[in-house]
Motif scaffolding. Structure first.
Motif, mmCIF file in Angstrom:
data_model
loop_
_atom_site.group_PDB
_atom_site.id
_atom_site.type_symbol
_atom_site.label_atom_id
_atom_site.label_comp_id
_atom_site.label_asym_id
_atom_site.label_seq_id
_atom_site.Cartn_x
_atom_site.Cartn_y
_atom_site.Cartn_z
ATOM 1 N N ASP A 255 0.861 -1.181 0.000
ATOM 2 C CA ASP A 255 0.000 0.000 0.000
ATOM 3 C C ASP A 255 0.905 1.241 0.000
ATOM 4 N N ILE A 256 0.971 1.948 -1.115
ATOM 5 C CA ILE A 256 1.832 3.131 -1.205
ATOM 6 C C ILE A 256 1.015 4.424 -1.283
ATOM 7 N N ARG A 257 -0.238 4.377 -0.858
ATOM 8 C CA ARG A 257 -1.075 5.571 -0.954
ATOM 9 C C ARG A 257 -0.445 6.773 -0.243
ATOM 10 N N ALA A 258 0.234 6.540 0.871
ATOM 11 C CA ALA A 258 0.831 7.639 1.630
ATOM 12 C C ALA A 258 1.903 8.374 0.831
ATOM 13 N N LEU A 259 2.468 7.709 -0.181
ATOM 14 C CA LEU A 259 3.520 8.330 -0.994
ATOM 15 C C LEU A 259 2.968 9.130 -2.168
ATOM 16 N N THR A 260 1.667 9.043 -2.398
ATOM 17 C CA THR A 260 1.100 9.674 -3.593
ATOM 18 C C THR A 260 0.816 11.163 -3.412
ATOM 19 N N GLY A 261 1.091 11.697 -2.236
ATOM 20 C CA GLY A 261 0.884 13.122 -2.006
ATOM 21 C C GLY A 261 1.342 13.517 -0.620
ATOM 22 N N THR A 262 1.368 14.801 -0.366
ATOM 23 C CA THR A 262 1.832 15.303 0.932
ATOM 24 C C THR A 262 0.691 15.527 1.917
ATOM 25 N N GLN A 263 -0.551 15.443 1.456
ATOM 26 C CA GLN A 263 -1.702 15.684 2.321
ATOM 27 C C GLN A 263 -2.072 14.408 3.082
ATOM 28 N N ASP A 264 -2.611 14.568 4.279
ATOM 29 C CA ASP A 264 -2.954 13.416 5.116
ATOM 30 C C ASP A 264 -4.037 12.545 4.502
#
Length: 221
Positions: free
Chosen positions: A126-135
């Motif tokens: 799960d790399i969703r956290a890397l797809t942007g800087t917003q929480d």
């Protein structure tokens, strides 16, 4: 002025068809292919209602969207709407079709294959956290990543290729906005991305460049 006119004419005329390049996962990596349900290409709200409702949202429910809804979303974004020619729902200069559409979910990272209307699993993480800087990118069920493959634009400078790829990604993004407005989904397109970190996680080739990302999900209740 002459260069700008040449760029405009390429978009306006779109006379030369180029073959679509097969995109595969990173070498030596096992992949799983998920055949998506047949997209539902009729119905929905009238276009003018969708334009009126179109907006950016930054609050998302963690609720997953159905596979059917994901199928419809990807077809609306960048699917093939003219099977005889392989042309898409979003335009591209000279029909280069140089954008690769990636889908990041809790189940991993996938590449949308329009010709087969399927998802090719690239990563199981799960790399969703890397797809942007917003929480919110960590909890929203879907983050789309628009990747421009400069190798599929056979002429022009890197600046030209960046221009074309950015325009192509923006066309796809607007399709997503209109689909979400029709279906009552929340979405926002984003440019705030740690591109080197995300590109490394996605195992992109040097000629592949992240243009934009877009979050999709149900509105937060």
């Amino acid at each position: 002025m002459k260069a700008a006119l040449s760029i405009f004419l390429l978009f306006a005329l779109n006379l030369i068809a180029s073959p679509q390049t097969q995109v595969t996962a990173a070498p030596n990596q096992q992949t799983t292919t998920i055949k998506l349900p047949e997209p539902q290409t009729s119905g929905g709200k009238p276009l003018m209602d969708c334009l009126k409702a179109r907006q950016s949202s930054r609050e998302f429910s963690p609720e997953k969207i159905s596979l059917q809804t994901l199928s419809n979303l990807l077809w609306a974004a960048y699917g093939i709407n003219r099977p005889d020619s392989g042309k898409r729902t979003a335009p591209s200069a000279v029909n280069w079709q140089n954008i690769d559409l990636y889908v990041a979910t809790a189940d991993g990272l996938f590449l949308y294959e329009a010709r087969e209307h399927s998802l090719i699993q690239i990563l199981k993480e799960d790399i969703r956290a890397l797809t942007g800087t917003q929480d919110f990118v960590r909890v929203a069920p879907v983050n789309l990543i628009y990747v421009g493959d400069y190798s599929r634009i056979p002429r022009g400078s890197d600046e030209d290729k960046r221009f074309y790829s950015g325009a192509h990604a923006a066309f796809i993004s607007q399709n997503v906005y209109l689909f979400c407005a029709s279906e009552g989904l929340a979405t926002v397109v984003r440019a705030s991305i740690n591109r080197p970190e995300l590109a490394k996680a996605m195992k992109l080739r040097p000629e592949q460049n992240i243009m934009l990302a877009q979050t999709v999900g149900f509105p937060k209740k």
